[in-house]
Design an enzyme around this catalytic site. Structure first.
Site, PDB file in Angstrom:
ATOM      1  N   LYS A   9       0.860  -1.202   0.000  1.00 24.88           N
ATOM      2  CA  LYS A   9       0.000   0.000   0.000  1.00 24.88           C
ATOM      3  C   LYS A   9       0.886   1.238   0.000  1.00 24.88           C
ATOM      4  O   LYS A   9       2.061   1.179   0.389  1.00 24.88           O
ATOM      5  CB  LYS A   9      -0.909   0.028   1.232  1.00 24.88           C
ATOM      6  N   GLY A 100       4.520  -6.698   5.626  1.00 26.93           N
ATOM      7  CA  GLY A 100       4.215  -7.725   6.632  1.00 26.93           C
ATOM      8  C   GLY A 100       2.718  -7.798   6.905  1.00 26.93           C
ATOM      9  O   GLY A 100       2.151  -8.883   7.062  1.00 26.93           O
ATOM     10  N   ASP A 134      -2.158  -2.021  10.446  1.00 28.65           N
ATOM     11  CA  ASP A 134      -2.396  -1.914   9.002  1.00 28.65           C
ATOM     12  C   ASP A 134      -3.057  -3.159   8.409  1.00 28.65           C
ATOM     13  O   ASP A 134      -3.394  -3.171   7.225  1.00 28.65           O
ATOM     14  CB  ASP A 134      -1.056  -1.694   8.259  1.00 28.65           C
TER      15      ASP A 134
HETATM   16  O1  C5P Z   1       0.347  -1.934  15.127  1.00 27.29           O
HETATM   17  P1  C5P Z   1       1.756  -1.905  14.623  1.00 27.29           P
HETATM   18  O2  C5P Z   1       2.582  -3.040  15.130  1.00 27.29           O
HETATM   19  O3  C5P Z   1       1.835  -1.729  13.151  1.00 27.29           O
HETATM   20  O4  C5P Z   1       2.392  -0.562  15.231  1.00 27.29           O
HETATM   21  C1  C5P Z   1       3.777  -0.384  15.398  1.00 27.29           C
HETATM   22  C2  C5P Z   1       4.027   0.812  16.311  1.00 27.29           C
HETATM   23  O5  C5P Z   1       3.695   2.031  15.649  1.00 27.29           O
HETATM   24  C3  C5P Z   1       3.200   0.840  17.580  1.00 27.29           C
HETATM   25  O6  C5P Z   1       3.853   0.141  18.613  1.00 27.29           O
HETATM   26  C4  C5P Z   1       3.097   2.330  17.893  1.00 27.29           C
HETATM   27  O7  C5P Z   1       4.265   2.785  18.534  1.00 27.29           O
HETATM   28  C5  C5P Z   1       3.068   2.963  16.518  1.00 27.29           C
HETATM   29  N1  C5P Z   1       1.707   3.235  16.028  1.00 27.29           N
HETATM   30  C6  C5P Z   1       0.947   4.245  16.613  1.00 27.29           C
HETATM   31  N2  C5P Z   1      -0.316   4.491  16.144  1.00 27.29           N
HETATM   32  C7  C5P Z   1      -0.813   3.798  15.088  1.00 27.29           C
HETATM   33  C8  C5P Z   1      -0.053   2.783  14.475  1.00 27.29           C
HETATM   34  C9  C5P Z   1       1.205   2.524  14.964  1.00 27.29           C
HETATM   35  O8  C5P Z   1       1.380   4.903  17.562  1.00 27.29           O
HETATM   36  N3  C5P Z   1      -2.033   4.081  14.639  1.00 27.29           N
END
Ligand code: C5P
Length: 281
Positions: A9, A100, A134
């Site tokens: 994306k 991923g 995501d």
């Molecule tokens: O959910 P994911 O593992 O993709 O998120 C990785 C990191 O990115 C989270 O631990 C957080 O620190 C940050 N994040 C965030 N807000 C989001 C998505 C991700 O703060 N909406």
């Protein structure tokens, strides 16, 4: 064996709306699936989970979201069989292109079909949200307005006829670091101006830059000035809109239909990875 395309994306605009009590951020973004991606080969096996990948950096254990996706469904449905997942990796890892997450969503969909689980879209979206911010988007793909932490996915019609050039520098950017260092005061526009409110008004690629921006791009450029160079390179190459995807490091340019994007790609310095794609609509 099931063969699945697992596309990447880009984020056409990413606005941080606020910080949540759980440490995540609420955002607003137009997620666009592209034709560029990985290929997954999935087959049942006697027991356990086996991950094979064309890139040594792909984790083969619980750190892999595909692994987690299978364990989740195995537990929920008491599945007895095991699974082998082979990943032909093209999407650079940790680049903000959602590789991923796309792989994980593709696995959820494939396991649902392979094991005849009968999970509905809403059920798949809920399971996907548990795997990563995501992942829900990739259950539906195409074009969507994404809100909340990523769990609110609203399919939408948007611009269709254009080409995408993705440029990825060899930098590791930590997503938590970028989010942590984003200061709400630095947002480019008033938080009152929502993409949702303008998205139906945008008729041409050229209009995008008036309304769309990535709040995380400023933070990422502050720590990695090379990103600003790539931005300039893409803007100078004739792109109608240039932005960073997610928390980086991938930058992308959008070009009017008919532009010879291959010639532009050929002029991108070899030290960067670059990929041509189309939007999946
Ligand atoms: O959910 P994911 O593992 O993709 O998120 C990785 C990191 O990115 C989270 O631990 C957080 O620190 C940050 N994040 C965030 N807000 C989001 C998505 C991700 O703060 N909406």
């Amino acid at each position: 064996m099931t063969v699945i395309q697992s596309h990447c994306k880009i984020n056409i605009g990413l606005r941080i709306v606020g910080k949540r009590a759980d440490g995540y951020h609420n955002l607003e973004s137009v997620f666009q699936e592209t034709t560029f991606g990985d290929e997954l080969f999935i087959r049942k096996k006697d027991r356990g989970v086996k991950i094979l990948a064309s890139d040594d950096k792909v984790p083969r254990d619980e750190r892999n979201l595909c692994f987690q996706a299978f364990l989740l469904l195995k537990k929920e449905f008491g599945l007895r069989d095991g699974l082998e997942i082979e990943i032909l990796k093209n999407i650079p890892m940790g680049s903000g292109l959602g590789g991923g997450s796309s792989n994980a969503a593709a696995c959820l969909l494939a396991i649902n079909a392979l094991f005849h689980l009968g999970l509905t879209r809403p059920q798949l979206l809920r399971l996907a949200a548990g795997l990563g911010s995501d992942v829900p988007f990739f259950i539906l793909g195409k074009t969507a307005l994404v809100k909340g932490r990523g769990e609110v996915v609203i399919p939408m019609q948007f611009l269709k006829e254009y080409s995408i050039l993705i440029v990825v520098p060899d930098l590791h950017i930590s997503t938590p670091f970028i989010y942590k260092n984003f200061e709400m005061g630095l947002t480019k526009y008033s938080p009152g101006i929502k993409f949702e409110a303008v998205v139906s008004e945008v008729q041409t690629l050229g209009e995008l830059k008036e309304f769309f921006f990535n709040d995380l791009e400023g933070v990422a450029k502050q720590y990695h000035p090379e990103l600003a160079e790539i931005h300039q390179l893409l803007a100078d190459s004739g792109a109608e809109f240039v932005s960073m995807s997610g928390s980086g490091s991938a930058m992308f340019g959008l070009y009017r239909e008919g532009t010879d994007v291959q010639v532009i790609k050929d002029n991108i310095p070899q030290k960067y990875k670059s990929f041509i794609a189309k939007p999946v609509t």
